[in-house]
Design a protein around this motif. Structure first.
Motif, PDB file in Angstrom:
ATOM      1  N   TYR A 124       0.832  -1.194   0.000  1.00 17.64           N
ATOM      2  CA  TYR A 124       0.000   0.000   0.000  1.00 17.64           C
ATOM      3  C   TYR A 124       0.878   1.259   0.000  1.00 17.64           C
ATOM      4  CZ  TYR A 124      -3.805  -3.132   1.476  1.00 17.64           C
ATOM      5  OH  TYR A 124      -4.729  -4.135   1.577  1.00 17.64           O
ATOM      6  N   GLN A 125       1.958   1.207   0.784  1.00 20.33           N
ATOM      7  CA  GLN A 125       2.855   2.362   0.861  1.00 20.33           C
ATOM      8  C   GLN A 125       3.439   2.670  -0.504  1.00 20.33           C
ATOM      9  OE1 GLN A 125       3.265   4.158   3.522  1.00 20.33           O
ATOM     10  NE2 GLN A 125       5.168   5.308   3.296  1.00 20.33           N
ATOM     11  N   GLU A 126       3.889   1.649  -1.218  1.00 25.80           N
ATOM     12  CA  GLU A 126       4.470   1.859  -2.539  1.00 25.80           C
ATOM     13  C   GLU A 126       3.411   2.326  -3.534  1.00 25.80           C
ATOM     14  OE1 GLU A 126       7.249   2.487  -5.238  1.00 25.80           O
ATOM     15  OE2 GLU A 126       7.571   1.979  -3.123  1.00 25.80           O
ATOM     16  N   GLU A 127       2.204   1.775  -3.414  1.00 31.10           N
ATOM     17  CA  GLU A 127       1.111   2.193  -4.290  1.00 31.10           C
ATOM     18  C   GLU A 127       0.807   3.675  -4.088  1.00 31.10           C
ATOM     19  OE1 GLU A 127      -3.703   1.423  -4.651  1.00 31.10           O
ATOM     20  OE2 GLU A 127      -2.426  -0.175  -3.857  1.00 31.10           O
ATOM     21  N   ALA A 128       0.768   4.099  -2.809  1.00 32.82           N
ATOM     22  CA  ALA A 128       0.512   5.510  -2.513  1.00 32.82           C
ATOM     23  C   ALA A 128       1.647   6.387  -3.033  1.00 32.82           C
ATOM     24  CB  ALA A 128       0.341   5.706  -1.012  1.00 32.82           C
ATOM     25  N   ARG A 129       2.897   5.905  -2.897  1.00 27.86           N
ATOM     26  CA  ARG A 129       4.040   6.674  -3.373  1.00 27.86           C
ATOM     27  C   ARG A 129       3.962   6.896  -4.895  1.00 27.86           C
ATOM     28  NH1 ARG A 129       8.745   6.943  -0.722  1.00 27.86           N
ATOM     29  NH2 ARG A 129       8.243   4.983   0.355  1.00 27.86           N
ATOM     30  N   GLU A 130       3.574   5.836  -5.613  1.00 27.70           N
ATOM     31  CA  GLU A 130       3.479   5.951  -7.068  1.00 27.70           C
ATOM     32  C   GLU A 130       2.394   6.946  -7.478  1.00 27.70           C
ATOM     33  OE1 GLU A 130       2.856   2.089  -8.635  1.00 27.70           O
ATOM     34  OE2 GLU A 130       4.846   1.343  -8.083  1.00 27.70           O
ATOM     35  N   ARG A 131       1.318   6.969  -6.699  1.00 26.52           N
ATOM     36  CA  ARG A 131       0.191   7.825  -7.069  1.00 26.52           C
ATOM     37  C   ARG A 131       0.392   9.270  -6.643  1.00 26.52           C
ATOM     38  NH1 ARG A 131      -6.211   6.267  -6.281  1.00 26.52           N
ATOM     39  NH2 ARG A 131      -7.055   8.102  -7.341  1.00 26.52           N
ATOM     40  N   TRP A 132       0.948   9.471  -5.415  1.00 29.48           N
ATOM     41  CA  TRP A 132       0.993  10.814  -4.858  1.00 29.48           C
ATOM     42  C   TRP A 132       2.410  11.331  -4.613  1.00 29.48           C
ATOM     43  CZ3 TRP A 132      -3.920  12.003  -5.227  1.00 29.48           C
ATOM     44  CH2 TRP A 132      -4.904  11.034  -4.962  1.00 29.48           C
ATOM     45  N   GLY A 133       3.424  10.507  -4.895  1.00 33.51           N
ATOM     46  CA  GLY A 133       4.790  10.836  -4.492  1.00 33.51           C
ATOM     47  C   GLY A 133       5.324  12.157  -5.002  1.00 33.51           C
ATOM     48  N   SER A 134       4.824  12.658  -6.108  1.00 31.03           N
ATOM     49  CA  SER A 134       5.323  13.914  -6.671  1.00 31.03           C
ATOM     50  C   SER A 134       4.572  15.130  -6.147  1.00 31.03           C
ATOM     51  CB  SER A 134       5.220  13.883  -8.202  1.00 31.03           C
ATOM     52  OG  SER A 134       3.856  13.766  -8.614  1.00 31.03           O
ATOM     53  N   THR A 135       3.597  14.931  -5.275  1.00 34.52           N
ATOM     54  CA  THR A 135       2.763  16.040  -4.805  1.00 34.52           C
ATOM     55  C   THR A 135       3.351  16.679  -3.549  1.00 34.52           C
ATOM     56  OG1 THR A 135       1.354  14.660  -3.390  1.00 34.52           O
ATOM     57  CG2 THR A 135       0.734  14.859  -5.721  1.00 34.52           C
ATOM     58  N   ASP A 136       2.957  17.914  -3.305  1.00 38.07           N
ATOM     59  CA  ASP A 136       3.360  18.603  -2.080  1.00 38.07           C
ATOM     60  C   ASP A 136       2.772  17.903  -0.859  1.00 38.07           C
ATOM     61  OD1 ASP A 136       4.795  20.470  -3.514  1.00 38.07           O
ATOM     62  OD2 ASP A 136       3.145  21.935  -3.565  1.00 38.07           O
ATOM     63  N   ALA A 137       1.570  17.353  -1.020  1.00 40.87           N
ATOM     64  CA  ALA A 137       0.925  16.665   0.101  1.00 40.87           C
ATOM     65  C   ALA A 137       1.765  15.487   0.569  1.00 40.87           C
ATOM     66  CB  ALA A 137      -0.474  16.200  -0.308  1.00 40.87           C
ATOM     67  N   TRP A 138       2.310  14.738  -0.386  1.00 47.03           N
ATOM     68  CA  TRP A 138       3.153  13.592  -0.022  1.00 47.03           C
ATOM     69  C   TRP A 138       4.394  14.061   0.742  1.00 47.03           C
ATOM     70  CZ3 TRP A 138       2.763   8.360  -0.193  1.00 47.03           C
ATOM     71  CH2 TRP A 138       3.943   7.644   0.053  1.00 47.03           C
ATOM     72  N   LYS A 139       5.013  15.146   0.277  1.00 44.31           N
ATOM     73  CA  LYS A 139       6.209  15.661   0.943  1.00 44.31           C
ATOM     74  C   LYS A 139       5.879  16.138   2.354  1.00 44.31           C
ATOM     75  CE  LYS A 139       8.120  17.082  -3.515  1.00 44.31           C
ATOM     76  NZ  LYS A 139       8.447  18.230  -4.407  1.00 44.31           N
ATOM     77  N   GLN A 140       4.729  16.797   2.501  1.00 39.14           N
ATOM     78  CA  GLN A 140       4.298  17.230   3.828  1.00 39.14           C
ATOM     79  C   GLN A 140       4.091  16.032   4.737  1.00 39.14           C
ATOM     80  OE1 GLN A 140       0.734  19.633   3.428  1.00 39.14           O
ATOM     81  NE2 GLN A 140       1.890  21.502   3.852  1.00 39.14           N
ATOM     82  N   SER A 141       3.402  15.023   4.232  1.00 43.95           N
ATOM     83  CA  SER A 141       3.103  13.843   5.031  1.00 43.95           C
ATOM     84  C   SER A 141       4.381  13.146   5.473  1.00 43.95           C
ATOM     85  CB  SER A 141       2.226  12.879   4.226  1.00 43.95           C
ATOM     86  OG  SER A 141       1.949  11.712   4.969  1.00 43.95           O
ATOM     87  N   ALA A 142       5.336  13.019   4.556  1.00 45.80           N
ATOM     88  CA  ALA A 142       6.597  12.360   4.891  1.00 45.80           C
ATOM     89  C   ALA A 142       7.340  13.129   5.978  1.00 45.80           C
ATOM     90  CB  ALA A 142       7.457  12.227   3.644  1.00 45.80           C
ATOM     91  N   ALA A 143       7.336  14.456   5.871  1.00 45.96           N
ATOM     92  CA  ALA A 143       8.040  15.276   6.854  1.00 45.96           C
ATOM     93  C   ALA A 143       7.386  15.180   8.227  1.00 45.96           C
ATOM     94  CB  ALA A 143       8.079  16.727   6.377  1.00 45.96           C
ATOM     95  N   ARG A 144       6.068  15.214   8.251  1.00 45.41           N
ATOM     96  CA  ARG A 144       5.374  15.167   9.530  1.00 45.41           C
ATOM     97  C   ARG A 144       5.472  13.772  10.157  1.00 45.41           C
ATOM     98  NH1 ARG A 144      -0.131  18.626   7.964  1.00 45.41           N
ATOM     99  NH2 ARG A 144       0.979  20.539   7.363  1.00 45.41           N
ATOM    100  N   SER A 145       5.407  12.735   9.342  1.00 40.46           N
ATOM    101  CA  SER A 145       5.489  11.365   9.867  1.00 40.46           C
ATOM    102  C   SER A 145       6.852  11.095  10.474  1.00 40.46           C
ATOM    103  CB  SER A 145       5.211  10.347   8.753  1.00 40.46           C
ATOM    104  OG  SER A 145       3.886  10.482   8.280  1.00 40.46           O
ATOM    105  N   ALA A 146       7.893  11.683   9.879  1.00 41.45           N
ATOM    106  CA  ALA A 146       9.256  11.406  10.349  1.00 41.45           C
ATOM    107  C   ALA A 146       9.470  11.863  11.782  1.00 41.45           C
ATOM    108  CB  ALA A 146      10.257  12.095   9.430  1.00 41.45           C
ATOM    109  N   GLY A 147       8.705  12.848  12.220  1.00 43.18           N
ATOM    110  CA  GLY A 147       8.899  13.372  13.563  1.00 43.18           C
ATOM    111  C   GLY A 147       8.022  12.758  14.623  1.00 43.18           C
ATOM    112  N   ARG A 148       7.209  11.767  14.258  1.00 38.29           N
ATOM    113  CA  ARG A 148       6.265  11.182  15.223  1.00 38.29           C
ATOM    114  C   ARG A 148       6.875   9.986  15.932  1.00 38.29           C
ATOM    115  NH1 ARG A 148       1.941  11.778  10.941  1.00 38.29           N
ATOM    116  NH2 ARG A 148       0.879  13.717  11.429  1.00 38.29           N
TER     117      ARG A 148
END
Length: 271
Positions: free
Chosen positions: A142-166
């Motif tokens: 699922y993670q890879e599927e989401a990356r392929e679909r949304w990985g180039s978006t600002d939302a994906w970058k935001q999510s990755a940044a916020r998840s890294a700090g949790r």
């Protein structure tokens, strides 16, 4: 099955008591043609016979396995498969689910230890560890599927940044909040709340706030996500396990809330 269900036609209320589902659920299954009672009383009320109740039990087993109602209907109505074959299929699928649950139980033991360590040293959890917190249906794909679909978006970058700090405690807090929101949505559906009304609008905003923990979610983006809730069987199964018809109700509520905020759900895009 009780002696009563073998020899008497039953009202919808009595069947609901026997099989452990709500009358609303049985009415919904009747409306979509999944389980339609075959008899009628002298007063015109629909009655369930033994075959109807047996079909309900098969629906419950398949629903427990995570199948969407449409898929369950196709399986049960397949003229090439007899009832005995249905039962064999159900047994095989249940056996596989038991094996998965046993593997998950072992993973949970590991996760308890890992969560304690994370709480002590604030080490962020990996996506796989997050998945163990969020449920047994997670597939790393699922993670890879989401990356392929949304990985180039600002939302994906935001999510990755916020998840890294949790850390583990923060992920659990988010999970608890999500459970509360989904329980409130299911309760609204059960109470017959109008998905176009103010109460539903407020719930749609609570739902959007859970997404906004990951990235800034606009009303248009929420509409795009809501389309998947009914079109992707995995999302539909997730919400409909909470309450029958919840995926469709939530999508309707999100679209109406978006409309109230000046977004046309028919033309909404990821922006």
């Amino acid at each position: 099955m009780t002696e009563t269900t073998q020899h008497e036609d039953l009202t919808v209320g009595r069947v609901a008591e026997l099989v452990g589902v709500s009358v609303r659920t049985l009415h919904h299954w009747d409306a979509i043609g999944l389980v339609r009672p075959g008899g009628r009383s002298w007063a015109g009320y629909r009655l369930y016979d033994a075959a109807d109740v047996a079909r309900i039990h098969r629906v419950l087993v398949y629903r427990e396995l995570g199948l969407a109602l449409a898929e369950i209907g196709r399986i049960l109505d397949d003229p090439s498969v007899d009832p005995r074959e249905h039962l064999r299929r159900q047994k095989d699928q249940l056996a596989e689910r038991i094996r998965r649950l046993e593997r998950t139980a072992r993973a949970v033991d590991e996760m308890i230890e890992r969560t304690d360590m994370a709480a002590q040293n604030s080490t962020p959890l990996s996506p796989e560890e997050q998945a163990r917190i969020f449920g047994t249906d997670w597939d790393p794909a699922y993670q890879e599927e989401a990356r392929e679909r949304w990985g180039s978006t600002d939302a994906w970058k935001q999510s990755a940044a916020r998840s890294a700090g949790r850390d583990a405690a923060q992920w659990q807090e988010f999970k608890d909040e999500l459970d509360e929101v989904e329980a409130a949505l299911a309760d609204a559906l059960d109470r017959g709340v109008d998905p176009a009304g103010e109460d539903a609008n407020a719930l749609a905003e609570r739902h959007r706030a859970t997404i906004a923990r990951h990235y800034d979610c606009t009303h248009a983006m929420q509409v795009v996500l809501a389309r998947m809730y009914t079109e992707d069987p995995r999302f539909a199964a997730h919400y409909d396990q909470r309450a029958e018809g919840l995926a469709a109700w939530l999508r309707h509520a999100i679209e109406e809330n978006a409309r109230a905020h000046g977004v046309d759900p028919e033309t909404a895009t990821w922006q």
